[in-house]
Design a protein around this motif. Structure first.
Motif, mmCIF file in Angstrom:
data_model
loop_
_atom_site.group_PDB
_atom_site.id
_atom_site.type_symbol
_atom_site.label_atom_id
_atom_site.label_comp_id
_atom_site.label_asym_id
_atom_site.label_seq_id
_atom_site.Cartn_x
_atom_site.Cartn_y
_atom_site.Cartn_z
ATOM 1 N N TYR A 89 0.777 -1.231 0.000
ATOM 2 C CA TYR A 89 0.000 0.000 0.000
ATOM 3 C C TYR A 89 0.817 1.294 0.000
ATOM 4 N N GLN A 90 1.971 1.333 0.668
ATOM 5 C CA GLN A 90 2.743 2.580 0.707
ATOM 6 C C GLN A 90 4.249 2.308 0.595
ATOM 7 N N SER A 110 -2.008 -5.017 7.100
ATOM 8 C CA SER A 110 -2.646 -5.631 5.936
ATOM 9 C C SER A 110 -3.059 -7.064 6.266
ATOM 10 N N ASP A 249 -7.726 3.211 -0.591
ATOM 11 C CA ASP A 249 -6.690 3.961 0.109
ATOM 12 C C ASP A 249 -6.354 5.236 -0.656
#
Length: 294
Positions: A89-90, A110, A249
């Motif tokens: 995600y990042q 996660s 997100d």
């Protein structure tokens, strides 16, 4: 005119205390992890004690070994869940700020990463102890949904991971500037899908009830791989479905991509949650069908 239901007045913290000018707080999210692990542990112990549930009336491990496995599972959840969030995600942010990778107290876990972490941890333990893999996976699968249910309820209490804007009667008016920024007219309140509760009901309550019924009432544990196949595929299908209602997100949302699609062609595509769920569905189908064939 505002729509939907007001967000309940529930604090994310059960209580907090100050010691030596440092604030310590017990949050619902932490309690959900603890309670989910304890409930899953008791389900697993109850299952291995009922020897007639297993092939040849032989459980995959003894009750005391379940406790040993639990330690490995906890490590897998924490490390896998955090590293999965970082990578899926990042990744850009954490590559630039590697010191923040292990700052789990700031949030960011996660499920898919946690699942991978648990699989790796359980695999290491089983291989070292000479424990059969598929029956152990079945035992762990049917013990997991209570934790999923409690975790998603805690997400709701934290007012995080909310859904897309909704005009349905059960839409919820989540607090915060980000939750209320959904393009509504000035003076109106934005209501959103309570997607955390959708997941709690599908991944936790419904899937968990089906797995326990099959295991304790229908003899599904006699066929190694059936329970874990249904769990993995069932979770993947539930998550894939809920992604249609869940707000993506922020890092995936842009002016040209308001739906937050991680992969798209011609305006149609999939979110990151859906991309990660497709392999789960396929693996679940394989485990289920191969168990039946065997």
């Amino acid at each position: 005119m505002s729509t939907g239901l007001p967000f309940p007045d529930v604090s994310p913290e059960l209580f907090s205390i100050s010691l030596f000018r440092i604030e310590f707080a017990l949050r619902w999210y932490a309690l959900a992890y603890i309670a989910g692990i304890l409930i899953g542990w008791r389900i697993a112990v109850a299952a291995v004690k009922r020897v007639t549930l297993w092939p040849a009336d032989t459980p995959p491990m003894r009750p005391e070994q379940v406790e040993e496995l639990l330690t490995w599972v906890i490590l897998g959840i924490i490390l896998g869940g955090r590293l999965g969030f970082v990578m899926f995600y990042q990744p850009g942010y954490y590559l630039a700020n590697p010191g923040q990778i292990l700052a789990i107290w700031q949030g960011g876990m996660s499920f898919h990463g946690g699942l991978i972490g648990v699989i790796v941890a359980a695999l290491i333990y089983c291989l070292r102890a000479g424990i059969p893999l598929r029956p152990t996976a079945d035992m762990m699968a049917m013990a997991t949904p209570p934790g999923l249910f409690l975790g998603r309820v805690a997400n709701f209490i934290n007012a995080e991971l909310w859904g897309r804007p909704s005009d349905l009667p059960w839409g919820v008016q989540f607090p915060g500037e980000a939750a209320q920024a959904c393009g509504q007219a000035v003076g109106e309140i934005c209501a959103r899908h309570p997607s955390q509760l959708y997941e709690a009901l599908l991944e936790g309550l419904l899937l968990g009830a089906v797995l326990l019924w099959l295991a304790f009432r229908r003899g599904a544990l006699k066929t190694p791989g059936k329970i874990v196949g249904l769990f993995i595929g069932g979770y993947g299908a539930a998550r894939f479905f809920v992604e249609f209602f869940r707000q993506p997100d922020a890092q995936f949302v842009s002016v040209g991509n308001p739906l937050g699609l991680a992969w798209q062609i011609g305006g149609y595509g999939l979110t990151m949650g859906q991309l990660l769920s497709i392999p789960m569905i396929l693996v679940g189908l394989y485990l289920w069908t191969s168990a039946r064939t065997k």
